[in-house]
Every structure is written in C-alpha cells, then in structure tokens.
Motif scaffolding. Structure first.
Motif, PDB file in Angstrom:
ATOM      1  N   ALA A   1      97.014  10.291  30.058  1.00  0.00           N
ATOM      2  CA  ALA A   1      97.825  11.003  31.037  1.00  0.00           C
ATOM      3  C   ALA A   1      99.218  11.160  30.436  1.00  0.00           C
ATOM      4  O   ALA A   1      99.639  10.355  29.596  1.00  0.00           O
ATOM      5  N   PHE A   2      99.934  12.198  30.857  1.00  0.00           N
ATOM      6  CA  PHE A   2     101.280  12.402  30.333  1.00  0.00           C
ATOM      7  C   PHE A   2     102.062  13.335  31.238  1.00  0.00           C
ATOM      8  O   PHE A   2     101.516  13.925  32.186  1.00  0.00           O
ATOM      9  N   ILE A   3     103.354  13.446  30.961  1.00  0.00           N
ATOM     10  CA  ILE A   3     104.245  14.340  31.697  1.00  0.00           C
ATOM     11  C   ILE A   3     104.975  15.233  30.710  1.00  0.00           C
ATOM     12  O   ILE A   3     105.033  14.933  29.507  1.00  0.00           O
ATOM     13  N   THR A   4     105.560  16.314  31.227  1.00  0.00           N
ATOM     14  CA  THR A   4     106.478  17.128  30.430  1.00  0.00           C
ATOM     15  C   THR A   4     107.683  17.487  31.266  1.00  0.00           C
ATOM     16  O   THR A   4     107.606  17.662  32.492  1.00  0.00           O
ATOM     17  N   SER A   5     108.839  17.586  30.594  1.00  0.00           N
ATOM     18  CA  SER A   5     110.068  18.068  31.213  1.00  0.00           C
ATOM     19  C   SER A   5     111.063  18.364  30.108  1.00  0.00           C
ATOM     20  O   SER A   5     110.858  17.978  28.949  1.00  0.00           O
ATOM     21  N   ALA A   6     112.167  19.020  30.470  1.00  0.00           N
ATOM     22  CA  ALA A   6     113.192  19.356  29.482  1.00  0.00           C
ATOM     23  C   ALA A   6     113.885  18.114  28.942  1.00  0.00           C
ATOM     24  O   ALA A   6     114.458  18.143  27.848  1.00  0.00           O
ATOM     25  N   GLY A   7     113.854  17.015  29.684  1.00  0.00           N
ATOM     26  CA  GLY A   7     114.492  15.793  29.225  1.00  0.00           C
ATOM     27  C   GLY A   7     113.543  14.817  28.570  1.00  0.00           C
ATOM     28  O   GLY A   7     113.889  14.145  27.597  1.00  0.00           O
ATOM     29  N   ALA A   8     112.312  14.744  29.089  1.00  0.00           N
ATOM     30  CA  ALA A   8     111.326  13.791  28.557  1.00  0.00           C
ATOM     31  C   ALA A   8     110.446  14.420  27.488  1.00  0.00           C
ATOM     32  O   ALA A   8     109.702  13.706  26.807  1.00  0.00           O
TER      33      ALA A   8
END
Length: 285
Positions: free
Chosen positions: A240-247
């Motif tokens: 599982a993972f996330i995405t964002s402009a900071g992470a």
C-alpha cells in the motif's frame, strides 16, 4: 532568517504580512490553494498545478488573481528571494475582503492572493524509509473534495487524532470504501500485481502527483484499476502507498493496526518513488 512572502501585490517580510479580518478565506474558508514542490530551485509539475488551480477557481465561480505568466513569475521570484533549493511554494487565492455575508460579494471586490515558501532538508525522509502507519476514520468532509479548498479542518482533526493514537496519518472511509488520506491519495497493490486507487469523483482530490505516478506506471506496463477498495482489501494487499506533492510516493506498512505485507516498504512503492523523482527533476521548470 525571515522568509519573504507575497501578499496581495507586495513582497514583504513574513513578520509584516497582513490580510484583512474581512477576507473571506479567513471568515468562510472561501479560498483555494495549490502546493508546488521545488527541487533544485525549480518547480515540479507546475503546469498541472496551475491547471487544477484554474479548475478550482471555475468550480467556485472565483476570479483569478493573475494570468498564468504572472503567477509563474511570482513563484520563481519567491523561490529566488528565499533561496529555495528544496521545498515547496504554497499559493492561496481567496474571494477577497468584504463585509461578512453568506452571499458572495460583487465581482469587483477582487480576489486575494498569498504565496509563501517552505524548505525541506532532503528528498528522503524517515517516513519514506520505514513506511507509514495509518489509522482509519470516517470521511466527514464536505461533498466537493475535488475542489482544492482551504477547508481542511476535518482532515486536520482526523490526522491529529491519529497522531495522538500513535499513527503517522489517517485513511478516511465512506460507505465502506477508502477515499483518501488526510492530504494524499491512497493506493494498494493487489496480490495479483494490480495497482488499485479510487477513481476520480467529487469524493477525492484529483492529485497532481497521482496523475504523474499513474502515467509513469502505465508507461512501465503495470496493471492499474481505478476503483473503490475496502480497508480489509487494503490490509490483505501485497503493498500500500500514498502520493502527494510533499510525500511524493511513500509506502504504507500498517493500516489500523494490521501489517501490510511484511510490514516494510515494498519494491513497487520504492520503484515508483524513484521513477517519479527522476522524472520530476528532469521536467521541473
């Protein structure tokens, strides 16, 4: 060292920055924002961020504070003045200052515009190295999460409670399905090797990093499904993972106390992070 910020037409030291007490961003969260990463003193995914800004403004029938070229020049000048090599630029547009009234003021009120920078020490982080532990909470935000407004109170409440409970972040759920994190898009890698992420709708923000990562994954020939998934499916996923402009891309290794996979960042999350950062640095402006 004090930062220089931009407030309604002026570059000023942060200690001297002021907005009106009647600004509708302050009174009603009647404002939208964007966050653009800076790597090597250059802006990452800038055109996509500006396209989303224009969409947010249009959805709220809010005037743009400046043209595209002027906004780009403001970003670059703020990066230059603050000597930002690695960090981000925050831009916020409000409907402007007017006497407090639920009815939108006339168009001639004019929008407010604020930009400021933040620095970061490294592209890497402890969270990226060890992965995130996320709590689960009901998604009680308003129904237009596809508009990037400054109305972030519930996300802040949910993440703060997660931190108090010993987690790093929170994944929110609606009707039994994961919507997104407090400030990021959510993904799983199924046991058969398919990347799954919620499809775009009014329930989630159309993430700029989301779009870039999915594009890179598709170019690499990886299987992708944009559909809902449950907490239970996520807990049983390979990764599982996330995405964002900071992470950027950051692995999730535990969901609501249940370990995902072997409890360590998986190969796909690490690979997608490298691919995204390589492309971000290549195309930054």
């Amino acid at each position: 060292m004090s930062r220089t910020v931009f407030v309604n037409g002026e570059f000023v030291p942060e200690a001297d920055a002021r907005i009106s007490v009647f600004d509708r961003g302050f009174l009603f969260a009647d404002a939208v924002y964007e966050v653009t990463a800076v790597i090597g003193g250059k802006l990452v995914d800038y055109a996509a961020h500006q396209a989303r800004l224009r969409r947010s403004l249009a959805e709220l029938d809010m005037a743009s504070p400046a043209g595209d070229d002027e906004l780009l020049a403001l970003h670059r000048e703020l990066v230059r003045r603050n000597g930002i090599d690695l960090g981000s630029v925050y831009l916020q547009v409000s409907r402007g200052a007017a006497d407090r009234d639920f009815i939108w003021p006339p168009a001639e009120t004019g929008p407010g515009l604020v930009l400021f920078t933040q620095t970061r020490a490294s592209l890497e982080s402890p969270e990226a190295e060890r992965g995130l532990r996320v709590a689960v909470a009901p998604d009680l935000r308003w129904g237009r999460r596809d508009i990037k407004t400054t109305q972030l109170l519930y996300a802040s409440m949910a993440k703060s409670q997660a931190r108090r409970d010993g987690f790093d972040d929170v994944w929110m759920t609606e009707n039994g399905f994961v919507t997104e994190g407090s400030s990021n898009n959510a993904y799983i890698l199924t046991q058969d090797g398919t990347i799954v992420t919620p499809s775009l709708s009014r329930s989630i923000l159309p993430g700029i990093t989301r779009s870039a990562v999915l594009h890179g994954a598709a170019e690499a020939g990886l299987a992708i499904e944009e559909r809902p998934f449950t907490v239970e499916e996520a807990q049983g996923a390979r990764e599982a993972f996330i995405t964002s402009a900071g992470a950027f891309v950051t692995a999730v290794v535990e969901i609501d106390g249940v370990r995902v996979g072997d409890g360590r960042p998986g190969d796909l999350a690490r690979r997608l992070r490298r691919v995204y950062l390589d492309e971000a640095m290549r195309t930054a402006i």
